[in-house]
Design a protein around this motif. Sequence first.
Motif, PDB file in Angstrom:
ATOM      1  N   UNK A  70       0.808  -1.217   0.026  1.00 33.64           N
ATOM      2  CA  UNK A  70      -0.269  -0.190   0.037  1.00 33.64           C
ATOM      3  C   UNK A  70       0.941   1.306  -0.040  1.00 33.64           C
ATOM      4  N   UNK A  71       0.269   2.538  -0.534  1.00 31.25           N
ATOM      5  CA  UNK A  71       1.094   3.620  -0.858  1.00 31.25           C
ATOM      6  C   UNK A  71       1.660   3.957   0.482  1.00 31.25           C
ATOM      7  N   UNK A  72       0.987   3.907   1.583  1.00 34.56           N
ATOM      8  CA  UNK A  72       1.573   4.812   2.744  1.00 34.56           C
ATOM      9  C   UNK A  72       2.641   3.951   3.297  1.00 34.56           C
ATOM     10  N   UNK A  73       2.935   2.744   2.903  1.00 32.34           N
ATOM     11  CA  UNK A  73       4.067   1.868   3.509  1.00 32.34           C
ATOM     12  C   UNK A  73       5.166   1.979   2.509  1.00 32.34           C
ATOM     13  N   UNK A  74       5.459   2.875   1.423  1.00 30.88           N
ATOM     14  CA  UNK A  74       6.037   2.724   0.338  1.00 30.88           C
ATOM     15  C   UNK A  74       7.582   3.316   1.072  1.00 30.88           C
ATOM     16  N   UNK A  75       7.513   4.609   1.680  1.00 31.67           N
ATOM     17  CA  UNK A  75       8.771   5.247   2.166  1.00 31.67           C
ATOM     18  C   UNK A  75       9.377   4.456   3.183  1.00 31.67           C
ATOM     19  N   UNK A  76       8.838   4.054   4.324  1.00 29.67           N
ATOM     20  CA  UNK A  76       9.452   3.197   5.262  1.00 29.67           C
ATOM     21  C   UNK A  76      10.054   1.793   4.670  1.00 29.67           C
ATOM     22  N   UNK A  77       9.241   1.096   3.877  1.00 30.42           N
ATOM     23  CA  UNK A  77       9.976   0.016   3.139  1.00 30.42           C
ATOM     24  C   UNK A  77      11.013   0.225   2.204  1.00 30.42           C
ATOM     25  N   UNK A  78      10.996   1.013   1.487  1.00 31.31           N
ATOM     26  CA  UNK A  78      11.920   1.696   0.456  1.00 31.31           C
ATOM     27  C   UNK A  78      13.132   1.820   1.260  1.00 31.31           C
ATOM     28  N   UNK A  79      13.232   2.842   2.301  1.00 33.00           N
ATOM     29  CA  UNK A  79      14.251   3.224   3.072  1.00 33.00           C
ATOM     30  C   UNK A  79      15.005   1.829   3.623  1.00 33.00           C
ATOM     31  N   UNK A  80      14.094   1.095   4.221  1.00 29.68           N
ATOM     32  CA  UNK A  80      14.944  -0.097   4.968  1.00 29.68           C
ATOM     33  C   UNK A  80      15.292  -1.004   4.153  1.00 29.68           C
ATOM     34  N   UNK A  81      14.880  -1.262   2.679  1.00 30.97           N
ATOM     35  CA  UNK A  81      15.289  -1.839   1.763  1.00 30.97           C
ATOM     36  C   UNK A  81      16.758  -1.317   1.244  1.00 30.97           C
ATOM     37  N   UNK A  82      16.640  -0.229   1.043  1.00 33.02           N
ATOM     38  CA  UNK A  82      17.863   0.238   0.439  1.00 33.02           C
ATOM     39  C   UNK A  82      19.208   0.116   1.551  1.00 33.02           C
ATOM     40  N   UNK A  83      18.546   0.446   2.769  1.00 28.40           N
ATOM     41  CA  UNK A  83      19.751   0.401   3.807  1.00 28.40           C
ATOM     42  C   UNK A  83      20.329  -0.954   4.113  1.00 28.40           C
TER      43      UNK A  83
END
Length: 633
Positions: A70-83
């Motif tokens: 879902x859209x509202x989870x994009x930022x936290x999950x993307x940052x976590x995946x990148x890190x």
Amino acid sequence: MKPVRVVVAGIHGHGRNHVENVRRLAAADRAELAGVCDTRPATGLDVPWSADLPSLIAETGAEVAVIATPIHTHAPLTVAALRAGAHVLLEKPPAPSVEEFERISAAVAETGLACQVGFQSLGSAAVPAAAGLLGEPIRAIGVAGAWTRPFTYYTRAPWAGHRRLDGVDVMDGALTNPFAHAVATALAVAGADAVSSVEGIELELYRANAISSDDTSSARLRLADGTVIAVTVSLCGDRRTEPYLHLHGETRSALLFYTLDEIEVDGVRTGFDRVDLLDNLLAHIGEGEELLVPLERTGGFTRLLDEIRRAPDPLPVDGSRAEPSRLVLPGIDGLAVRAAAELKTLSEVGFPGSLASRPSTWPESSLRVGSREVATYTRRGDLKPTDAPRPHLHPVRTLGGTLVTETQPADHVHHFGASVAISDVNGVNFWGGSTYVPGTGPRILPNHGRQRRRSLRPVDGGFAEHLDWVGPDGAVLATEERTLTARALPGAWALDVAFTLHNRTGEPLSIQSSACKGRTGAGYGGFFWRAPKDSPGLDVFAADASGERAVHGGLSPWLALVSDDWSLLFVQTLGLDPWFVRVAEYPGVGPALAWDAPLTVPDRLERAITVVVADGRFTTERAAALAAELVVP
């Protein structure tokens, strides 16, 4: 290159498509599905599952994480995946606010890893080709889109149809989710990648459904370089139409159908290839290929999304038509087309008071009997090549207002009200749909033509039109002169249609039907009328026969297609061809130019027909009397 290990986050919705795409790339030794992440356990997948994305990346050694949550989870999950060390393919839209977008941008800069955003339409070669194909600078872009969505669309997930959920921005609206590709493609064509590229935004957000988000909306963007982008979209159309960008140049215009990767200029469509964004990301990682949709290229879109986030709640709209499974705003598709052509917002084209029961048009003209509008002559700009685009009459109504045409029904999506359509002209399909191949059967071939309008002028009672019949290669096979007029009859009205085809090939023109190629009884081709399938009490009769089986293929000068609510009396007034008739499968009637043998046209072909449109059910006696008295003026 060694297959890249990929994990997919969010697999119970659209993410299933990403899983299949990874498997497709795995078959080509480009990727390997290393694991899946979801709050619910995976079933039927023989790979590791976890609800914790960073842990899954660490456990599997994944180099890429696809995030389809879902859209509202994009930022936290993307940052976590990148890190956690994984490059990211992030489903659109990238974030529900500029603040969240910048949070992802910071993580990309911090890690040096790639984040590709899943605006798949931006993988199309049509986007960079648009200005060149138009042949002059693009000064403005209009966007028109009308889809239909059932009530269940807004219950598909807890966040569906919401602006916010439990105090968290969700932003699942027409502009920001289903039509996000339309907006992003327009911004990409205009080169408005950065957040700062958008200087001003006008918004009109509406809702017909009982949701908190918008289902019908307009946005007009003013870009830093002076370009205007006007977007009008709705999820309350009466059917799906292909959305498109109307590209406005100084002297010319073009249509870019971003779902089809096609651009139409001067009636000719050109198709383009599309690159899969995950495949492009893998090539970027392994071979240094340039990313097609890096995060920074979606800044302009995020600027619009953020404006929508801060806007007042959508206004409720009256005037919708309630159906068992959905709400329809009658005529909204036509308003979207007009707004895109005129670069206006919905309110500027009279919405919601301008809602009317008519389809999208490009443009449209009305036939009238006295002061009553009885038919609309339509040329639509949203049709696929396989539809064999052509002007057609729809809706057509009795004097009492009963609808007697049907367009793009589910059983034959290439049927368009009343039109002139031929299945084979020198091998070109001007009927739409499949082509019958002897020994093989019906096949979709790249052989569809289109009828391109050269001029339309008013005449007494209707219109005179000049058309080109254009093949898929742009060659003109024939030109046509057509007239359509309406006149009053006692208790009914008559439509008079006449057309003359002029051969432009320099050699005899061959007209065939599927029956000519061996498909028994499929002699269709010529003037054809598709009536509503759900009409009660359908039947057909002619001067000398009654019933579909007896009338089909007959040479009676007239034929009546009737129901409990309406009657259509067809009278051939120039030429006499066998009748093609369907009643049981669907209601359709037309004289067949090439019933079971090819028709050769050395120079020209002329035909005329009159159709009486009446309320109620004709008897054989009334139909015969009318046919005997009928005279074309």
